[in-house]
Design an enzyme around this catalytic site. Sequence first.
Site, PDB file in Angstrom:
ATOM      1  N   GLU A 196     -10.715   4.176   3.296  1.00 18.52           N
ATOM      2  CA  GLU A 196      -9.723   4.923   2.515  1.00 18.52           C
ATOM      3  C   GLU A 196     -10.013   4.711   1.038  1.00 18.52           C
ATOM      4  OE1 GLU A 196      -5.795   5.792   5.166  1.00 18.52           O
ATOM      5  OE2 GLU A 196      -5.798   3.859   4.169  1.00 18.52           O
TER       6      GLU A 196
ATOM      7  N   GLU B 276     -10.135  12.867   7.186  1.00 16.76           N
ATOM      8  CA  GLU B 276      -9.932  14.171   6.568  1.00 16.76           C
ATOM      9  C   GLU B 276     -11.255  14.922   6.364  1.00 16.76           C
ATOM     10  OE1 GLU B 276      -7.613  11.719   3.695  1.00 16.76           O
ATOM     11  OE2 GLU B 276      -6.775  13.684   3.189  1.00 16.76           O
TER      12      GLU B 276
ATOM     13  N   ASP C  63      -9.344   0.661   1.637  1.00 11.71           N
ATOM     14  CA  ASP C  63      -8.407   0.168   2.647  1.00 11.71           C
ATOM     15  C   ASP C  63      -8.920   0.591   4.029  1.00 11.71           C
ATOM     16  OD1 ASP C  63      -6.075  -1.045   3.590  1.00 11.71           O
ATOM     17  OD2 ASP C  63      -5.000   0.855   3.612  1.00 11.71           O
TER      18      ASP C  63
ATOM     19  N   THR D 154      -9.393  -5.328   3.581  1.00 13.04           N
ATOM     20  CA  THR D 154      -9.240  -4.400   2.463  1.00 13.04           C
ATOM     21  C   THR D 154     -10.189  -4.898   1.378  1.00 13.04           C
ATOM     22  OG1 THR D 154      -6.887  -4.123   2.989  1.00 13.04           O
ATOM     23  CG2 THR D 154      -7.598  -3.404   0.807  1.00 13.04           C
TER      24      THR D 154
ATOM     25  N   ARG E 110      -8.629   4.157  13.126  1.00 19.05           N
ATOM     26  CA  ARG E 110      -7.711   5.282  13.412  1.00 19.05           C
ATOM     27  C   ARG E 110      -7.179   5.303  14.838  1.00 19.05           C
ATOM     28  NH1 ARG E 110      -6.147   6.219   8.425  1.00 19.05           N
ATOM     29  NH2 ARG E 110      -7.866   6.847   7.062  1.00 19.05           N
TER      30      ARG E 110
ATOM     31  N   LYS F 298      -4.921  -1.788  10.017  1.00 16.06           N
ATOM     32  CA  LYS F 298      -5.178  -1.897   8.580  1.00 16.06           C
ATOM     33  C   LYS F 298      -5.408  -3.327   8.109  1.00 16.06           C
ATOM     34  CE  LYS F 298      -3.835   2.454   7.485  1.00 16.06           C
ATOM     35  NZ  LYS F 298      -4.534   3.400   6.629  1.00 16.06           N
TER      36      LYS F 298
ATOM     37  N   HIS G 122      -3.378  14.039   0.752  1.00 11.96           N
ATOM     38  CA  HIS G 122      -3.676  13.168   1.894  1.00 11.96           C
ATOM     39  C   HIS G 122      -2.535  13.200   2.906  1.00 11.96           C
ATOM     40  CE1 HIS G 122      -4.993   9.740   4.265  1.00 11.96           C
ATOM     41  NE2 HIS G 122      -3.865   9.115   4.002  1.00 11.96           N
TER      42      HIS G 122
ATOM     43  N   ASP H  20       0.845  -1.189   0.000  1.00 10.75           N
ATOM     44  CA  ASP H  20       0.000   0.000   0.000  1.00 10.75           C
ATOM     45  C   ASP H  20       0.887   1.249   0.000  1.00 10.75           C
ATOM     46  OD1 ASP H  20      -2.289   1.480  -0.035  1.00 10.75           O
ATOM     47  OD2 ASP H  20      -2.700   1.288   2.117  1.00 10.75           O
TER      48      ASP H  20
ATOM     49  N   GLN I 220      -4.542   2.725  15.057  1.00 13.16           N
ATOM     50  CA  GLN I 220      -3.401   3.226  14.277  1.00 13.16           C
ATOM     51  C   GLN I 220      -2.572   4.231  15.074  1.00 13.16           C
ATOM     52  OE1 GLN I 220      -4.654   4.874  10.511  1.00 13.16           O
ATOM     53  NE2 GLN I 220      -2.591   5.343   9.830  1.00 13.16           N
TER      54      GLN I 220
ATOM     55  N   GLU J 191      -9.097   4.377  -2.431  1.00 21.35           N
ATOM     56  CA  GLU J 191      -7.848   4.065  -3.123  1.00 21.35           C
ATOM     57  C   GLU J 191      -8.155   3.333  -4.424  1.00 21.35           C
ATOM     58  OE1 GLU J 191      -4.665   2.367  -0.881  1.00 21.35           O
ATOM     59  OE2 GLU J 191      -5.328   3.194   1.039  1.00 21.35           O
TER      60      GLU J 191
HETATM   61 CA    CA Z   1      -4.095   2.910   2.853  1.00 22.17          CA
END
Ligand code: CA
Length: 418
Positions: A202, A366, A236, A260, A240, A256, A136, A129, A243, A204
């Site tokens: 996420e 975000e 993904d 996915t 948080r 993570k 970002h 990844d 993380q 992606e």
């Molecule tokens: Ca990611």
Amino acid sequence: MLKSFLDVKPDSHFSIQNLPYGVFRLKVGSRPVIGVAIGDYVLDLSILEDKGFFQRTFLGSKKVFGKSSLNAFMECGKETWKQVRTIIQIALSDGNPLLRDDKDLQKIALIPAKDTVMCMPVEIGDYTDFYSSKEHATNVGTMFRGKDNALMPNWLHIPIAYHGRASSIVVSGTNIVRPKGQTKPADADSPIFGPTKLLDFELEMGFFIGTGNSLGEPIAIEKTYDHIFGMVLVNDWSARDIQTWEYQPLGPFLAKNFATSISPWVVTMDALEPFKVNGPVQDPEPLPYLRTQNETFDITLDVMLKTESEKKAVKISGSNFKYLYWNIQQQLAHHTVNGCNTKAGDMMASGTISGPDKDSYGSMLELTWRGENPVKLPGGEERKFLNDGDTLTISGYCQGDGYKVGFGEVSGKILTAK
Ligand code: CA
């Protein structure tokens, strides 16, 4: 303009210009095989293969489509991919009688998409990844380290990435169980254990390696397109709070690797070719092994959220693949420059694709700025992060003149922690 004998609406993602590959099975019984999406149908390639449609390609009598993954076909290489695509395109075109006038063949080879279930398209051996969106990386860096230290000093020189977990990649439609883990609340002295409170998506995209490289033999940047088979949408999923507590010093781990999601149809690089555009200006100029024509692809991306009480899904973000700072050629050249080998089916994801505007950000982190500005939904609900019962869907397409080359969607519903 090339047209199919099938009625494909201009807003269909699956025009004759697209022809993405996927693995499907019938809703009732049947083992998975490989097909191509065309309008509201799936074309069963294993049947075309049995009828000798691909005999004159490099495939010859080799059988690759009666399988439960694309890997064998991906390994055949770029020239074979091109030949097979051309034959399928001709077979589906309105000017060719072979399939158009053979109602018996149509009956067994063209299956209404509504009668099929999509499976994982690829057996993914390794998953990397990247972190290739400057917007970002800047947003996240600003939140966690302040505006002045937002971008790490290496970011403009290296396509940053980490090795992800291939075993937990799932196909669109798979439910996502809220993960549990260690977190440390800001006001606590020691960590606690429980379901994540800050579950995020996420936005992606990912590309698949078709033909790999041997250990010790880097892929030169000008050869990278020879190795890339096609692309999918990627979500993904990220926890948080887990993380934040775990990511230093070695980066994300359990935040993570619980899931996915990918879209089921792999759109080929040949189909994406007409949608090449210039990427953002790269300053400072990258090192020679990373220098390219700076090409990327114009792919419109939408994020939709459907809560249990909202009647309809609500668009919460709109971004574009072309915003990414590092392109896929640079990602692959960098990945292998130290001699790291890749194999057919390896997936390289882009990292969250955030655009320049607040409504183009690719994560709840975000969009709500760490929960400070919740997303307001029409029914009066608010979201800082994702709740149980929420369904998050990403869709993406390239807009041609009167047709689309689309990816369909990747969707997943959040279930309560176990
Ligand atoms: Ca990611």
